[in-house]
Scaffold this active site. Structure first.
Site, PDB file in Angstrom:
ATOM      1  N   GLU A 138      42.411  36.745  39.177  1.00 41.99           N
ATOM      2  CA  GLU A 138      42.010  36.892  37.765  1.00 41.99           C
ATOM      3  C   GLU A 138      43.109  37.472  36.877  1.00 41.99           C
ATOM      4  OE1 GLU A 138      38.359  39.167  37.825  1.00 41.99           O
ATOM      5  OE2 GLU A 138      37.270  37.606  38.900  1.00 41.99           O
ATOM      6  N   GLU A 244      34.628  31.215  45.794  1.00 44.21           N
ATOM      7  CA  GLU A 244      33.542  32.192  45.599  1.00 44.21           C
ATOM      8  C   GLU A 244      32.286  31.514  45.075  1.00 44.21           C
ATOM      9  OE1 GLU A 244      34.799  35.632  43.353  1.00 44.21           O
ATOM     10  OE2 GLU A 244      36.815  35.590  44.207  1.00 44.21           O
TER      11      GLU A 244
HETATM   12  C1  XIL Z   1      32.485  41.508  43.988  1.00 44.66           C
HETATM   13  C2  XIL Z   1      31.753  41.880  45.255  1.00 44.66           C
HETATM   14  O1  XIL Z   1      30.995  40.785  45.685  1.00 44.66           O
HETATM   15  C3  XIL Z   1      30.883  43.082  45.017  1.00 44.66           C
HETATM   16  O2  XIL Z   1      30.262  43.525  46.215  1.00 44.66           O
HETATM   17  C4  XIL Z   1      31.694  44.215  44.405  1.00 44.66           C
HETATM   18  O3  XIL Z   1      30.860  45.293  44.086  1.00 44.66           O
HETATM   19  C5  XIL Z   1      32.441  43.744  43.173  1.00 44.66           C
HETATM   20  O4  XIL Z   1      33.214  42.605  43.482  1.00 44.66           O
HETATM   21  N1  XIL Z   1      35.184  37.926  41.481  1.00 44.66           N
HETATM   22  C6  XIL Z   1      35.913  38.328  42.586  1.00 44.66           C
HETATM   23  C7  XIL Z   1      35.255  39.113  43.648  1.00 44.66           C
HETATM   24  O5  XIL Z   1      37.072  37.922  42.730  1.00 44.66           O
HETATM   25  O6  XIL Z   1      36.149  39.984  44.301  1.00 44.66           O
HETATM   26  C8  XIL Z   1      34.050  39.877  43.145  1.00 44.66           C
HETATM   27  O7  XIL Z   1      33.388  40.469  44.263  1.00 44.66           O
HETATM   28  C9  XIL Z   1      33.124  38.961  42.371  1.00 44.66           C
HETATM   29  C10 XIL Z   1      33.838  38.359  41.187  1.00 44.66           C
END
Ligand code: XIL
Length: 343
Positions: A138, A244
Site C-alpha cells: 500500500e 487478499e
Molecule cells: C489486517 C489483518 O487481517 C488484521 O487481523 C489486522 O488487525 C489488521 O490488518 N490490507 C493488508 C492486510 O495488507 O495486512 C490487512 O490485514 C488487511 C488490509
C-alpha cells in the site's frame, strides 16, 4: 465434511485448480491447529496474516520475535505449501520505536540502516522457505500525492522502495518479490501503480510481481474492471497474485450495525461474485499464479472490525462452523449455468 448442498465434500479446492494457480489463505500461527483439516484438504499456499508485520516481528531495535513466524514457516515447509511473506514494509502495524515522536531514528542514513536490518534479517532467516514477499504494501497515495507519506518516504525519499527490493533480493536471490496494492481496479490508482512499476523496472529494481489485494463486496467491483486490471499488469511483464481476496456482505459505504432480513439474498450475491471472479481468474491463469483468500473461515475475519468495529461479516468460503459455503461449491464449479458468464 457436510456441505450446504448436502453431500460430503470430498473434492479439494486446490486440486481442482491445479492446472490454473495456487490457492492460498492468510493465517497466523495460532490459527493453524483450528484450521488444519481445511488447510490440508483445500489450500496449497499460505500467507502470514499478522505474524510478520513490523510491530510483531521486530518490536525493539535489533530484537526480533520469531516464535510465531517460525511456526508458520515450519508448517508451510512441512506441509509442502507455497509461502507468501506479508509484509516487509507497511505504514500500519508499525512499532513505536520508529514512529513515536521521541524516536531517535531521524536521519536518512540511520533510517536506511534500520530498514536494511529489518529486511535482511527476516528474508535471510527464511531463505528458500518463504517463496515470495510482499516487499512493500500500500505505498501508493490514494489522494493528492503519488507515493504515500510514510515514515520511510518522509525521511529516506522515494528511493526507499528501490532499496527495499534490493535488500530483499540480496538476502534471498530466489524469492519472488511483490508490490501489493488495493483498489487497482480503479483507473487512477491503476495508472499510479503502473507508473511506479515502470519506474522501478527502468532502474532495474528486482520486482517480479504485483499483488492485487481483492478486498471486494457483493456489489464491487465490475468484472470488466477485474479483467482490465489483470491485463494492464500483464502488459508490464510481471506475474500477478490475488493476495487478499474476500467478498463482504456489505457494500463499503453501508455502515449499518448488522445484516437485515435480506441476508439470504446477500449470500446468493456473494456466491455469484465468487463464481464470476474465479471464472475470470481462470481465464488469466497464464499470469495469475496464486489466488489467496484473506482468511480461512467466517469465524475469524478482519472485516468483523472494518470498516465498522464489531460488526459481524461473513466474507470467506467456509462458514463460522468451518463448514463449506455455497460460495465454495460455486468456485469449484467450472461453467456453472446458474451463474451466467462473466460480463
Ligand atoms: C489486517 C489483518 O487481517 C488484521 O487481523 C489486522 O488487525 C489488521 O490488518 N490490507 C493488508 C492486510 O495488507 O495486512 C490487512 O490485514 C488487511 C488490509
Amino acid at each position: 465434511m457436510e456441505g450446504k448442498r448436502g453431500f460430503e465434500l470430498t473434492k479439494s479446492l486446490c486440486k481442482e485448480y491445479k492446472g490454473f494457480f495456487k490457492i492460498g489463505a492468510a493465517v497466523d500461527a495460532e490459527d493453524i491447529f483450528r484450521y488444519q483439516g481445511i488447510l490440508q484438504q483445500h489450500f496449497n499456499s499460505i500467507t502470514s496474516e499478522n505474524d510478520m508485520k513490523f510491530e510483531k516481528i521486530h518490536p525493539e531495535r535489533g530484537r526480533f520475535a520469531w516464535d510465531a513466524s517460525d511456526k508458520l514457516v515450519e508448517y508451510a515447509t512441512r506441509s509442502g505449501k507455497y509461502m507468501r511473506g506479508h509484509t516487509l514494509l507497511w505504514h500500519e502495524q508499525m512499532p513505536g520505536w520508529i514512529c513515536d515522536e521521541n524516536t531517535d531514528i531521524l536521519t536518512r542514513e540511520d533510517t536506511l540502516k534500520v530498514m536494511e536490518e529489518h529486511i535482511s534479517e527476516i528474508v535471510s532467516r527464511y531463505k528458500g522457505r518463504v517463496n515470495c514477499w510482499d516487499v512493500v504494501n500500500e505505498v501508493i497515495d490514494n489522494d493528492d500525492g503519488f507515493l504515500r507519506k510514510t515514515r520511510w518516504f518522509d525521511i529516506i525519499g522515494e528511493d526507499y522502495i528501490d532499496k527495499a527490493f534490493h535488500y530483499a533480493r540480496e538476502a534471498d536471490p530466489k524469492a519472488q518479490l511483490f508490490l501489493n496494492e488495493f483498489n487497482g481496479n480503479q483507473q487512477e490508482k491503476q495508472e499510479r501503480i503502473c507508473t511506479l512499476v515502470e519506474r522501478l523496472k527502468k532502474k532495474r529494481v528486482p520486482i517480479h510481481g504485483i499483488g492485487i489485494q481483492g478486498h471486494y463486496s457483493i456489489a464491487y467491483p465490475k468484472m470488466e474492471e477485474v479483467r482490465a486490471e489483470i491485463e494492464r499488469y500483464a502488459r508490464l511483464g510481471l506475474q500477478i497474485h490475488i493476495t487478499e481476496l474476500d467478498v463482504s456482505l456489505f457494500e463499503y459505504s453501508d455502515r449499518r450495525p448488522h445484516l437485515g432480513v435480506d441476508v439470504f439474498e446477500r449470500q446468493k450475491r456473494q456466491e455469484e461474485m465468487y463464481y464470476r471472479l474465479f471464472e475470470v481468474y481462470r481465464q488469466y491463469s497464464d499470469v495469475v499464479t496464486n489466488v489467496t483468500l484473506w482468511g480461512v473461515a467466517d469465524d475469524d475475519t478482519w472485516l468483523d472490525d472494518f470498516p465498522v468495529k464489531g460488526r459481524k461479516d461473513a466474507p470467506l468460503l467456509f462458514d463460522v462452523d468451518l463448514k463449506p459455503k455455497a460460495a465454495l461449491y460455486a468456485v469449484m464449479e467450472f461453467g456453472g449455468e446458474q451463474y451466467g458468464t462473466a460480463s
